[in-house]
Structures are given as C-alpha cells and as structure tokens.
Design a protein around this motif. Structure first.
Motif, mmCIF file in Angstrom:
data_model
loop_
_atom_site.group_PDB
_atom_site.id
_atom_site.type_symbol
_atom_site.label_atom_id
_atom_site.label_comp_id
_atom_site.label_asym_id
_atom_site.label_seq_id
_atom_site.Cartn_x
_atom_site.Cartn_y
_atom_site.Cartn_z
ATOM 1 N N ALA A 207 62.668 64.407 42.859
ATOM 2 C CA ALA A 207 63.114 63.770 44.102
ATOM 3 C C ALA A 207 63.490 62.312 43.894
ATOM 4 C CB ALA A 207 62.022 63.890 45.168
ATOM 5 N N ILE A 208 62.733 61.627 43.061
ATOM 6 C CA ILE A 208 62.997 60.187 42.895
ATOM 7 C C ILE A 208 64.332 59.966 42.175
ATOM 8 C CG2 ILE A 208 62.018 59.473 40.649
ATOM 9 C CD1 ILE A 208 60.257 57.511 42.433
ATOM 10 N N ARG A 209 64.719 60.908 41.327
ATOM 11 C CA ARG A 209 66.026 60.796 40.660
ATOM 12 C C ARG A 209 67.170 61.064 41.636
ATOM 13 N NH1 ARG A 209 62.577 62.659 36.719
ATOM 14 N NH2 ARG A 209 62.681 61.537 34.739
ATOM 15 N N ASN A 210 66.906 61.868 42.660
ATOM 16 C CA ASN A 210 67.937 62.160 43.659
ATOM 17 C C ASN A 210 67.977 61.122 44.778
ATOM 18 O OD1 ASN A 210 69.315 65.005 43.295
ATOM 19 N ND2 ASN A 210 67.203 65.224 42.601
ATOM 20 N N PHE A 395 55.420 57.138 46.621
ATOM 21 C CA PHE A 395 56.742 57.631 46.238
ATOM 22 C C PHE A 395 57.617 56.412 45.969
ATOM 23 C CE2 PHE A 395 61.061 59.196 46.923
ATOM 24 C CZ PHE A 395 61.040 60.336 46.139
ATOM 25 N N GLY A 396 57.499 55.897 44.773
ATOM 26 C CA GLY A 396 58.236 54.698 44.394
ATOM 27 C C GLY A 396 57.865 54.311 42.975
ATOM 28 N N LEU A 397 58.412 53.198 42.521
ATOM 29 C CA LEU A 397 58.145 52.705 41.172
ATOM 30 C C LEU A 397 57.326 51.432 41.238
ATOM 31 C CD1 LEU A 397 61.708 53.057 39.562
ATOM 32 C CD2 LEU A 397 59.923 54.793 39.744
ATOM 33 N N LYS A 424 49.654 58.918 33.627
ATOM 34 C CA LYS A 424 50.537 58.759 32.462
ATOM 35 C C LYS A 424 51.875 59.456 32.695
ATOM 36 C CE LYS A 424 47.138 60.038 29.708
ATOM 37 N NZ LYS A 424 46.319 60.415 28.516
ATOM 38 N N MET A 425 51.828 60.634 33.320
ATOM 39 C CA MET A 425 53.066 61.368 33.607
ATOM 40 C C MET A 425 53.977 60.538 34.510
ATOM 41 S SD MET A 425 54.173 64.595 32.935
ATOM 42 C CE MET A 425 52.938 65.868 33.127
ATOM 43 N N VAL A 426 53.416 59.991 35.576
ATOM 44 C CA VAL A 426 54.196 59.178 36.506
ATOM 45 C C VAL A 426 54.656 57.891 35.831
ATOM 46 C CG1 VAL A 426 54.048 57.817 38.624
ATOM 47 C CG2 VAL A 426 53.150 60.155 38.582
ATOM 48 N N GLU A 427 53.796 57.306 34.997
ATOM 49 C CA GLU A 427 54.129 56.047 34.325
ATOM 50 C C GLU A 427 55.332 56.221 33.396
ATOM 51 O OE1 GLU A 427 54.198 52.378 34.174
ATOM 52 O OE2 GLU A 427 52.336 53.095 35.074
ATOM 53 N N VAL A 428 55.417 57.355 32.713
ATOM 54 C CA VAL A 428 56.560 57.590 31.822
ATOM 55 C C VAL A 428 57.853 57.683 32.635
ATOM 56 C CG1 VAL A 428 57.568 59.104 30.079
ATOM 57 C CG2 VAL A 428 55.110 58.771 30.131
ATOM 58 N N THR A 429 57.796 58.353 33.794
ATOM 59 C CA THR A 429 58.971 58.409 34.677
ATOM 60 C C THR A 429 59.351 57.007 35.138
ATOM 61 O OG1 THR A 429 58.359 60.621 35.446
ATOM 62 C CG2 THR A 429 59.904 59.386 36.811
ATOM 63 N N VAL A 461 53.117 64.533 26.493
ATOM 64 C CA VAL A 461 53.875 64.377 25.242
ATOM 65 C C VAL A 461 55.322 64.826 25.443
ATOM 66 C CG1 VAL A 461 54.102 65.194 22.858
ATOM 67 C CG2 VAL A 461 51.843 64.631 23.776
ATOM 68 N N SER A 462 55.497 65.963 26.123
ATOM 69 C CA SER A 462 56.849 66.467 26.392
ATOM 70 C C SER A 462 57.656 65.461 27.204
ATOM 71 C CB SER A 462 56.759 67.803 27.135
ATOM 72 O OG SER A 462 58.033 68.266 27.506
ATOM 73 N N LYS A 463 57.010 64.834 28.172
ATOM 74 C CA LYS A 463 57.680 63.825 28.998
ATOM 75 C C LYS A 463 58.106 62.626 28.149
ATOM 76 C CE LYS A 463 58.900 62.471 33.104
ATOM 77 N NZ LYS A 463 60.047 63.135 33.724
ATOM 78 N N TRP A 464 57.229 62.210 27.247
ATOM 79 C CA TRP A 464 57.562 61.102 26.353
ATOM 80 C C TRP A 464 58.737 61.470 25.440
ATOM 81 C CZ3 TRP A 464 57.045 56.177 26.237
ATOM 82 C CH2 TRP A 464 55.954 55.557 26.843
ATOM 83 N N TRP A 465 58.739 62.686 24.948
ATOM 84 C CA TRP A 465 59.803 63.150 24.059
ATOM 85 C C TRP A 465 61.161 63.015 24.728
ATOM 86 C CZ3 TRP A 465 61.906 64.337 19.641
ATOM 87 C CH2 TRP A 465 62.916 65.280 19.552
#
Length: 741
Positions: A207-210, A395-397, A424-429, A461-465
């Motif tokens: 959603a945040i990308r859209n 819902f923001g950065l 960590k997942m949200v932080e990578v985004t 890890v997948s998100k970081w990749w």
C-alpha cells in the motif's frame, strides 16, 4: 424465493432448500426458505449437476462444498478449512455466524478469486478443489487465505453492509485484517505470528508503494454513481485501510476493539452502515481524540507522513510532512501519528499521538505520558541509539539522523535481535523508499546491511536481498559490480549452504520452504557444489513428471530451453502430468520465448484447444507471443476472433488487457491500419478502452511521435547514466572505507 431450472440439475442459493418438484417433464422448481435481509449484490443462484461434501461447525451450522465427483478429495480439504475458519471467527468476534448455512463452490477461471455471496461463497476452481499432489506451498496458503477472507465477509459486508461504495474499506479492509489474525490462530505448519508478519509486510509494503505518488487519492472518495465503484477496488481500500484498523486495535487495546465490533454488529445487524456509524461504536484514543477523529485523518486525505528526527543538544526534534517521491513537493497536510520509542537502555514506551507537525523529545525532563508536544527520554539514554514506532502501527516512514543509523548498524551487528522481526521488516522498506527518493545516502543502507549474515529470520533476509539488488542494478562499473557480488556472497553464502542441505519436500519449516527457491538459484549462480547438485536432482525429478517449485522451474528451464532441441521435450511435458496453475503458467511463458514461428503457432493452437489450459493462460500466451512476434499474434487473433470473443468478450478485465497488449505491440503501419479497419467491422466487446490505449501506443511508436519518443528516451538514458555513475561513486567510497586496511 422460487427458481425454475432444467430437469437433471440442482439449485443452491443463499437460503436452505425447502422442496424441489417437477413442474413439467423438462423443468424442476426449487423453493427456498426466506433469506435474512440482504444487499441484492450478495445473492447467488447456482444451477449445477455437482455433488456435495458436507459437515458442520461446532454450533451445528451446516457447511458444504459443491464439487464434481472426481474433485471430492480436494473439496474435503476446503470443507475442513472452512469449518475451522467459521469456528475461529465466532470465537474472536464473539458473534454467531449470522446465516442459516454456508456452501462453497468452485467457479472455473474465476477472475475475482472469490466472492462472498450470502451462504454461497464462490472460489476459484483450483482453490475450491485443491490438488494436494501438485499445489505449491504458496498457492495452498493463498487459497486458505482467500477462503478465510470470503468467510470474514459474512460479518463484514454481509451482516452489516456498506451504505455506499466510498466506504468499501469498511468491509474489505476489515476482511484483510481479521483474516491475518484468524489465520494465525488456526493450525498451520507456520510459526505463531507468521501470518500477521506477512500481513504487515504486504499491507504496509504494497500500500505504501501505491500511496507515495503526488496525485494519489484518499481511501474514502466522493462517488456519484455505482459505476464509479470499480475504482475503489484498489490497494488502498484493502491494504492501507486494514493497516489503519490494526493501528486502532493496538491503540485502544484488543478488548476495547472487540467490544466496539460487537456493538457495531448488534446495532446494525442486517442493516447498512457508513463511516460515522462505525466510528460512533468506538470510544476515544485519548481524552482529545476519538477513534473517528483519528481515522478521518488517515482515510479522508491522500498520502502518508514521513517523520524526520534530528538530535539537537539534549533533545530530538521530530517533524511530520507528507512523503512523495520528490522531496521538493510540500503540502500542509498533517496526521495524528501514534509514536513510541525504544532505546539501547530502555524498553518500548507507551504510545502517544503526535498531533502537531513538530514535536520535541526532551532528554532532561520527564513529562510522563500526558498528551503533549514534548516526548521525554530519560537523560541516561542520551547518546545511545533509539527506534520509533516499535509496534509498527504507523502507516508512514520515519527517517533518523545519520548518527542514529550508524548506532543502529553497530547494534544490529552485535545482536540482530535488538529489534523485532516485524520492526526490521518495516525498517528495510523504510530504507528502500528513502534511498530511492534520494533522502538518505545508499551508504547508510549498505552499512546497516552488514549484519544480514547474522539475521535468523529468512523473511527479513529476503527483504534485504531485494533492497540490495536495487543498488546492484544501478552499478555501471564492471569491477564494482563484481565487488558487490562478492559482498552479497559474504552475507548469504552460509544461508545458501544451510538451505540446500534441507529437502524441499521434507522440511516442515514454512519460511525455509518459502525461501528455498531463490537461495538455491543463488547457489547455482555462485557455483556452490551442493546447490548445483540439488538443482540437477530437481530437474531430473521434473523430467520424470514430478512437481517442483514454479520459480525454480522457470530459472532452470530458461537455462536449458536455449537449446532448440529442448523445446519439443518441454512442450510434450506440458500436457503429460497434473500441474499447478503457476507451474503451467511458467512452462507456457518459457515456451513462448522461442524464436521459432513454427513453435509459436504450435503453442497458440495448443493453449486454444487443450481442455487443461486455464482461460487466463490462453490470453497470457497470446500476449507473450505478441511481444516476440506481433504480426503472428495479430494474424492468429484475427483468424480465431470468434473464439477469443466468445471466451473474453463479456469479461471487462480480460478483454481489455488482451486487446491492449495485442494492439500496442503492433510495429508496422500496415498492421496498425488493419487493426483499425478490423474493429470498425467487428466488436471489441468489453475491451473498448483497452483497444483505445493499445491503438494510441501503437500509433506513438510507429508514426509522428517517434522523434519525440526518441528524444524522451535519450533523456531517460542520460538520467539513468547519471544515477548509475552516482551509485558507482557511493559504493566505491563505501567499499574503500569499510574493507580497505
């Protein structure tokens, strides 16, 4: 309700059947009980020759799956899952299932995936009748999630309907959020909280990308007619709203949230409601802000905030502005932003609302937890790292100052568990979007990523990749590109080796199975002996007729299909054993990459005539070959126009996408003019808008705009080159600073 249907067929609908009797030799009359009050769009009448597998939930509600006789085994799997879901919803919501029965039925090639008709749920054919021997783990979980989502609608959308389509989020956002919660409560082979973690990533990340664009629209919009409702079925109505609902639950507490839901269901049972009706069933978040006030800020305005922080003396200044891809774009918007913090020396604090555009965290004064524009951190924490929004409900950065990123990078390298997996997942985004919008230097991303070799959660890890791949793709210098590959290998090589030691079939760990494919592909690319051996073994299993992961299948087959002699072998395999839809789609897509016109015609004819091919794959094949050979695809479409029109003419989504991809690829003036003449004589059905878009793009690429397009392309190439040179300099400096003696 009374339905007359052909003799030899049965009829199912929203309410239980009372009696079925012959009217004439060829007509049977089915009489049903009176339904509960309902919105008319939720009524389904199914005339069929199927059998039923039956069961009931713990309260005795009849549940069944309508199925062809040869699909009974798959229908039984769906039945058991639906009964579990029904029981969990009743427990969580403390509200009984509101209808007299629940039937489920597969619809062949169902574009919508699922439809929550009252008492009669429609599912995609493959989801209703699961083939255990060929379905992938991801497909199985997607099917389970779709089934649970549609059952959630029995309360959200059916028991209480929306008054108007601008409040579509009230049923779709809730269904998404509650589905993730209930899936975590049901027994699967996943770790506790895995579904909510996945929900967090999909609802937040997608959603945040859209929602990052300047001209994005709010979740709630003004709609004049019901024809405008189609525009509301988007990521924001589903994913952004579900994330906001999760934040409300976290802020007021699970107990208060469920109490509000019970009040909502009781007050509006078998009625329709809107935003104000819903908000009135809940209390306040603080003594100054109600749930309704809070949600209006998030649902009635477009976009989302970015919270920037900066240490100044003994304070940290916070500021909220609207995030867009361009940092130069400014608006006066503000949100009620829930914030808490955690430091190296302290546990997470309670949440408070940032109601102004500016806030201050004061290290020297403890203001407690009263509502204030000052947020205090104890003086002893000064100089240590801090993290905001530790429960990930904003819902923001958030963008920290560079020094805090450095402290976080050191902390994660010492102990990767200082932040939760969700954080960590949200932080990578966050880091990915901040880097792509030029708000932070890619060096910060690289510096923090150094801990990834110690990261235990493979989803993180997948998100970081994926984030690091963005940097890799922007490198221009070959030597730097090689160095970046060396860096990636140092982070992931042990994870690759650990993954290939496991059997893809035997392991019970969902996360490992989910990430096995891309790790195996990396291992093959890096010439890891164990990975090459595992890849060969899987390829031989495929040749013997066994099912393997579709993503890996795509990678390995592209390696082999380069040899023309392998095309007939793969084509023969296409129809020789049961496959999942994704596996079949992968094989067709690879076959369509051939340069042989003979093979292209052969594939088009097979997908058009074979009974095992899904309708959507017929369209995909024509579009894929259109990209390789536009003239052949267009000629084939014309020759079989009646078939394609019969298949797609009444389907708005399929006909639009088919004509758009087919026509926009036309690259000669003759084919373009022929297409115009053809559709003057023949109907485009529901694909008129797709045809118009395709014709415009074909015209632009063929005729008068060619020079302008070339100029635009030249500017784009120059811009890309400048960006890549910048990434080269940044990575070169980071490499030297980090690894040089």
């Amino acid at each position: 309700m009374v339905v007359d249907n052909p003799a030899g067929y049965r009829c199912n609908s929203a309410a239980p059947l009372i009696i079925q009797k012959n009217v004439t030799k060829n007509i049977v009359r089915s009489e049903f009980q009176e339904t509960e009050p309902m919105s008319i769009y939720l009524l389904a009448i199914n005339i069929h020759d199927m059998t039923q597998v039956r069961g009931e939930n713990s309260r005795g509600i009849p549940v069944s799956v309508l199925t062809p006789p040869h699909k009974k085994a798959g229908a039984q799997v769906t039945l058991e899952w639906a009964i579990k879901a029904l029981d969990h919803f009743e427990r969580y919501l403390d509200c009984s299932y509101p209808f007299s029965k629940l039937d489920l039925m597969g619809i062949y090639d169902f574009n919508l995936g699922g439809m929550e008709n009252i008492g009669m749920v429609h599912l995609d054919w493959d989801c209703a009748y699961i083939q255990q021997e060929s379905i992938t783990v991801k497909e199985l979980l997607d099917c389970r999630s779709t089934t649970v989502h549609e059952i959630a609608h029995m309360w959200f959308g059916n028991l209480v309907s929306v008054k108007w389509w601008n409040d579509l989020w009230l049923k779709e956002g809730f269904a998404d959020f509650i589905t993730a919660y209930v899936m975590d409560q049901m027994k699967t082979d996943r770790k506790p909280g895995a579904h909510m973690l996945e929900f967090l990533e999909s609802s937040y990340g997608s959603a945040i990308r859209n929602d990052k664009f300047k001209f994005t629209k709010p979740v709630r919009q003004t709609l004049r007619t019901s024809y405008d409702a189609a525009a509301m079925y988007n990521n924001l109505s589903y994913e952004k709203s579900s994330f906001i609902l999760r934040s409300v639950e976290r802020l007021i507490g699970a107990t208060a949230f469920r109490t509000g839901l019970r009040h909502y269901f009781t007050k509006f049972k078998f009625k329709s409601a809107n935003f104000d009706d819903f908000a009135a069933c809940f209390g306040n978040i603080t003594n100054r802000v109600s749930v309704g006030d809070y949600m209006k800020k998030w649902l009635n305005q477009p976009g989302f905030p970015i919270i920037t922080s900066e240490r100044v003396g003994n304070t940290i200044k916070l500021e909220q502005t609207r995030f867009t891809e361009s940092p130069k774009y400014h608006t006066s918007q503000s949100w009620y932003v829930p914030l808490n913090y955690k430091t190296e020396k302290s546990s997470p604090t309670s949440y408070r609302l940032m109601m102004e555009k500016n806030w201050v965290i004061d290290y020297t004064v403890d203001h407690g937890y009263s509502l204030s524009n000052t947020f205090s951190i104890l003086n002893s924490n000064f100089g240590h790292w801090y993290a905001l929004d530790t429960d990930n409900i904003v819902f923001g950065l958030h963008q920290y100052e560079d020094d805090n990123y450095k402290l976080l990078a050191l902390a994660l390298r010492e102990n990767s568990f200082v932040l939760s997996n969700a954080t960590k997942m949200v932080e990578v985004t966050n880091l990915e979007l901040l880097m792509k919008s030029s708000r932070i230097n890619p060096q910060i991303v690289l510096d923090i990523s150094r801990y990834v070799s110690k990261e235990a959660n493979m989803d993180v890890v997948s998100k970081w990749w994926l984030t690091l791949l963005y940097i890799k793709r922007n490198l221009q210098d070959k030597d730097l590109y090689m160095k970046f590959n060396i860096y990636l290998r140092s982070l992931l090589i042990e994870k690759v080796r650990n993954a290939v030691k496991l059997s893809f079939d035997d392991t019970k760990a969902w996360v490992l199975r989910k990430n096995y494919c891309w790790l195996l592909i990396l291992g093959v690319k890096w010439r890891v002996k164990e990975a090459i051996h595992a890849a060969r073994e899987l390829y031989h299993r495929f040749k013997e007729g066994n099912h393997i992961n579709a993503n890996f299948l795509g990678y390995i087959l592209r390696h082999y299909i380069r040899k023309p002699s392998h095309w007939p072998i793969l084509f023969k395999r296409l129809n020789s054993y049961p496959q999942s839809k994704s596996e079949m789609q992968t094989i067709i897509k690879i076959l369509a990459e051939t340069d042989s016109e003979l093979h292209q015609k052969q594939l088009l004819t097979f997908t058009r005539t074979s009974p095992i091919i899904h309708r959507s794959l017929v369209e995909n094949t024509l579009c894929d070959i259109s990209g390789k050979n536009p003239h052949l695809a267009w000629t084939y479409f014309k020759a079989h126009y009646e078939y394609y029109f019969r298949l797609y003419g009444e389907s708005q989504f399929s006909m639009n996408s088919l004509l758009e991809c087919l026509i926009e690829n036309l690259n000669t003036k003759e084919d373009y003019e022929e297409a115009i003449a053809f559709f003057k004589l023949n109907s485009a059905g529901t694909g008129t808008s797709g045809l118009k878009r395709g014709l415009k793009r074909a015209y632009d690429s063929i005729n008068v705009n060619r020079s302008r397009n070339k100029s635009s392309m030249k500017e784009k190439v120059i811009s890309t080159t400048v960006r890549k040179e910048s990434f080269d300099k940044i990575f070169s400096k980071w490499w030297e600073d980090t690894f040089s003696p």
